[in-house]
Design a protein around this motif. Structure first.
Motif, PDB file in Angstrom:
ATOM      1  N   SER A 265      40.744 -23.667  61.146  1.00  0.00           N
ATOM      2  CA  SER A 265      40.681 -23.278  62.554  1.00  0.00           C
ATOM      3  C   SER A 265      42.017 -22.760  63.073  1.00  0.00           C
ATOM      4  N   THR A 266      42.904 -22.380  62.164  1.00  0.00           N
ATOM      5  CA  THR A 266      44.176 -21.796  62.598  1.00  0.00           C
ATOM      6  C   THR A 266      44.299 -20.385  62.058  1.00  0.00           C
ATOM      7  N   VAL A 267      44.955 -19.530  62.832  1.00  0.00           N
ATOM      8  CA  VAL A 267      45.236 -18.165  62.364  1.00  0.00           C
ATOM      9  C   VAL A 267      46.712 -17.863  62.569  1.00  0.00           C
ATOM     10  N   GLU A 268      47.221 -16.994  61.704  1.00  0.00           N
ATOM     11  CA  GLU A 268      48.606 -16.535  61.827  1.00  0.00           C
ATOM     12  C   GLU A 268      48.595 -15.306  62.716  1.00  0.00           C
ATOM     13  N   LEU A 269      49.540 -15.229  63.633  1.00  0.00           N
ATOM     14  CA  LEU A 269      49.619 -14.031  64.446  1.00  0.00           C
ATOM     15  C   LEU A 269      51.072 -13.579  64.569  1.00  0.00           C
ATOM     16  N   GLN A 270      51.217 -12.261  64.831  1.00  0.00           N
ATOM     17  CA  GLN A 270      52.545 -11.716  65.026  1.00  0.00           C
ATOM     18  C   GLN A 270      52.537 -10.872  66.292  1.00  0.00           C
ATOM     19  N   CYS A 271      53.529 -11.104  67.172  1.00  0.00           N
ATOM     20  CA  CYS A 271      53.610 -10.377  68.436  1.00  0.00           C
ATOM     21  C   CYS A 271      54.021  -8.932  68.171  1.00  0.00           C
ATOM     22  N   GLN A 272      53.256  -7.995  68.734  1.00  0.00           N
ATOM     23  CA  GLN A 272      53.568  -6.577  68.542  1.00  0.00           C
ATOM     24  C   GLN A 272      54.831  -6.176  69.311  1.00  0.00           C
ATOM     25  N   SER A 273      55.179  -6.941  70.348  1.00  0.00           N
ATOM     26  CA  SER A 273      56.337  -6.575  71.166  1.00  0.00           C
ATOM     27  C   SER A 273      57.656  -7.084  70.572  1.00  0.00           C
ATOM     28  N   CYS A 274      57.694  -8.363  70.195  1.00  0.00           N
ATOM     29  CA  CYS A 274      58.979  -8.928  69.756  1.00  0.00           C
ATOM     30  C   CYS A 274      58.971  -9.383  68.300  1.00  0.00           C
ATOM     31  N   GLY A 275      57.845  -9.293  67.649  1.00  0.00           N
ATOM     32  CA  GLY A 275      57.792  -9.650  66.227  1.00  0.00           C
ATOM     33  C   GLY A 275      57.681 -11.140  65.963  1.00  0.00           C
ATOM     34  N   HIS A 276      57.618 -11.959  67.028  1.00  0.00           N
ATOM     35  CA  HIS A 276      57.521 -13.414  66.880  1.00  0.00           C
ATOM     36  C   HIS A 276      56.245 -13.794  66.118  1.00  0.00           C
ATOM     37  N   GLN A 277      56.422 -14.669  65.135  1.00  0.00           N
ATOM     38  CA  GLN A 277      55.273 -15.118  64.345  1.00  0.00           C
ATOM     39  C   GLN A 277      54.872 -16.518  64.781  1.00  0.00           C
ATOM     40  N   ASP A 278      53.573 -16.747  64.825  1.00  0.00           N
ATOM     41  CA  ASP A 278      53.092 -18.027  65.326  1.00  0.00           C
ATOM     42  C   ASP A 278      51.786 -18.409  64.629  1.00  0.00           C
ATOM     43  N   THR A 279      51.415 -19.668  64.734  1.00  0.00           N
ATOM     44  CA  THR A 279      50.120 -20.141  64.252  1.00  0.00           C
ATOM     45  C   THR A 279      49.315 -20.561  65.468  1.00  0.00           C
ATOM     46  N   LYS A 280      48.090 -20.089  65.537  1.00  0.00           N
ATOM     47  CA  LYS A 280      47.275 -20.388  66.727  1.00  0.00           C
ATOM     48  C   LYS A 280      46.016 -21.143  66.306  1.00  0.00           C
ATOM     49  N   GLU A 281      45.724 -22.169  67.074  1.00  0.00           N
ATOM     50  CA  GLU A 281      44.522 -22.971  66.844  1.00  0.00           C
ATOM     51  C   GLU A 281      43.336 -22.278  67.523  1.00  0.00           C
ATOM     52  N   VAL A 282      42.306 -21.968  66.763  1.00  0.00           N
ATOM     53  CA  VAL A 282      41.132 -21.311  67.353  1.00  0.00           C
ATOM     54  C   VAL A 282      39.851 -22.062  66.975  1.00  0.00           C
ATOM     55  N   PRO A 283      39.647 -23.238  67.572  1.00  0.00           N
ATOM     56  CA  PRO A 283      38.447 -24.006  67.213  1.00  0.00           C
ATOM     57  C   PRO A 283      37.172 -23.284  67.639  1.00  0.00           C
ATOM     58  N   PHE A 284      36.141 -23.411  66.820  1.00  0.00           N
ATOM     59  CA  PHE A 284      34.867 -22.738  67.102  1.00  0.00           C
ATOM     60  C   PHE A 284      34.305 -23.220  68.442  1.00  0.00           C
ATOM     61  N   SER A 285      33.796 -22.289  69.233  1.00  0.00           N
ATOM     62  CA  SER A 285      33.178 -22.676  70.511  1.00  0.00           C
ATOM     63  C   SER A 285      32.031 -21.726  70.826  1.00  0.00           C
ATOM     64  N   LEU A 286      31.266 -22.106  71.830  1.00  0.00           N
ATOM     65  CA  LEU A 286      30.127 -21.289  72.251  1.00  0.00           C
ATOM     66  C   LEU A 286      30.579 -19.884  72.642  1.00  0.00           C
ATOM     67  N   GLY A 287      31.787 -19.786  73.180  1.00  0.00           N
ATOM     68  CA  GLY A 287      32.333 -18.489  73.605  1.00  0.00           C
ATOM     69  C   GLY A 287      32.361 -17.455  72.478  1.00  0.00           C
ATOM     70  N   TRP A 288      32.406 -17.913  71.230  1.00  0.00           N
ATOM     71  CA  TRP A 288      32.448 -16.991  70.101  1.00  0.00           C
ATOM     72  C   TRP A 288      31.190 -16.118  70.044  1.00  0.00           C
ATOM     73  N   PHE A 289      30.104 -16.621  70.600  1.00  0.00           N
ATOM     74  CA  PHE A 289      28.864 -15.831  70.594  1.00  0.00           C
ATOM     75  C   PHE A 289      28.891 -14.755  71.670  1.00  0.00           C
TER      76      PHE A 289
END
Ligand SMILES: [Zn+2]
Length: 292
Positions: A265-289
């Motif tokens: 439930s985590t994804v790696e992301l990189q900011c297009q503006s400053c290049g900052h790399q981060d890990t984001k928690e994206v737990p499954f939810s009803l909103g995904w539909f």
């Protein structure tokens, strides 16, 4: 003699059967004027639990995959049913509606396997990619990220090769063996099955109704400890649980939770503006539909 005769008769019947001209029945999916296949496609869901954590009387015992049908307008109706959403049963209703594997219901599935089924449902109904946007933790710019459900599900099936662990998995008993840090006893624990979880919830509700205390930690320990110090007698283990040092209880919970299979439930992301790399928690939810 009579046996031979019988055999001959059977043969004749077979021949007779073969000679009957079979009327040509067109497959049902050709019988509609819309050019749509009336047969709803199905999809295989590989279970993150690999079927290992189910008890022998579960329909999922040893089952590595289940089959579901693609989402159709009928399931769209379930997803917008506010009563189901309020009662917290919308996912279970959805799973029961698409499950094709005989004898399996949402009730039988452990959480990680439920999520794998739901992610597959989202994929078949609305596509593989889920879009998210989040604010960069460094510069505050909006970061867009696309998640591939297929990739996430595949990664959930990869077995983590942890070399730095102080427990041992015993395949024949499906238990985890390790030494308690304070009591210094060797224990074997099992992971909670969906039945165990249901049982714990029921006894909690029952005790609350009767005004009796319910101790989550004690009940959890009683449910997971299979043996301690070579003793598997239930009444002895129940007594041990009452006097178990807190650090030992915590150790048991940590080993249990670490080994519980999960959907990534985590994804790696990189900011297009400053290049900052981060890990984001994206737990499954009803909103995904609803997101695209
Ligand atoms: Zn940034």
């Amino acid at each position: 003699m009579s046996r031979n005769r019988q055999r001959t008769n059977i043969q004749q019947q077979d021949n007779a059967h073969q000679q009957v001209p079979q009327p040509h029945i067109p497959p049902q999916q050709d019988a509609n004027p819309f050019g749509l296949s009336f047969v709803v496609p199905t999809e295989i869901v590989k279970l993150p639990s690999f079927g290992r954590l189910y008890s022998q009387n579960s329909p999922l015992f040893g089952m590595e995959q289940v089959e579901v049908k693609s989402l159709t307008a009928a399931e769209e109706d379930i997803l917008i049913n506010t009563s189901f959403i309020e009662q917290g049963i919308v996912f279970d209703k959805l799973i029961d509606s698409i499950m094709m594997t005989p004898g399996v219901t949402a009730d039988d599935l452990m959480d990680c396997d439920k999520i794998a089924v739901l992610m597959t449902a989202r994929k078949t109904g609305y596509g593989d990619i889920v879009n998210f946007s989040t604010a960069c933790a460094n510069c505050g710019a909006e970061v867009q990220l696309d998640i591939s459900l297929t990739k996430m599900l595949e990664e959930s099936l990869e077995e983590q090769e942890d070399t730095d662990v102080d427990w041992e998995y015993l395949e024949e008993s499906n238990t985890y063996s390790f030494k308690l840090p304070v009591a210094e006893l060797e224990v074997q624990i099992k992971l909670l099955t969906p039945e165990d979880t249901k049982h714990l919830e029921m006894s909690r509700a029952q005790k609350q109704k009767l005004g009796l205390p319910f101790n989550d930690t004690l009940e959890f320990l009683r449910a997971v400890i299979v043996a301690a110090g070579g003793i598997s007698d239930r009444s002895q283990i129940n007594k041990l649980v009452e006097v178990l040092p807190a650090a030992d209880a915590r150790k048991i919970r940590v080993v249990h939770n670490e080994n519980m299979p999960k959907v990534k439930s985590t994804v790696e992301l990189q900011c297009q503006s400053c290049g900052h790399q981060d890990t984001k928690e994206v737990p499954f939810s009803l909103g995904w539909f609803w997101s695209d």
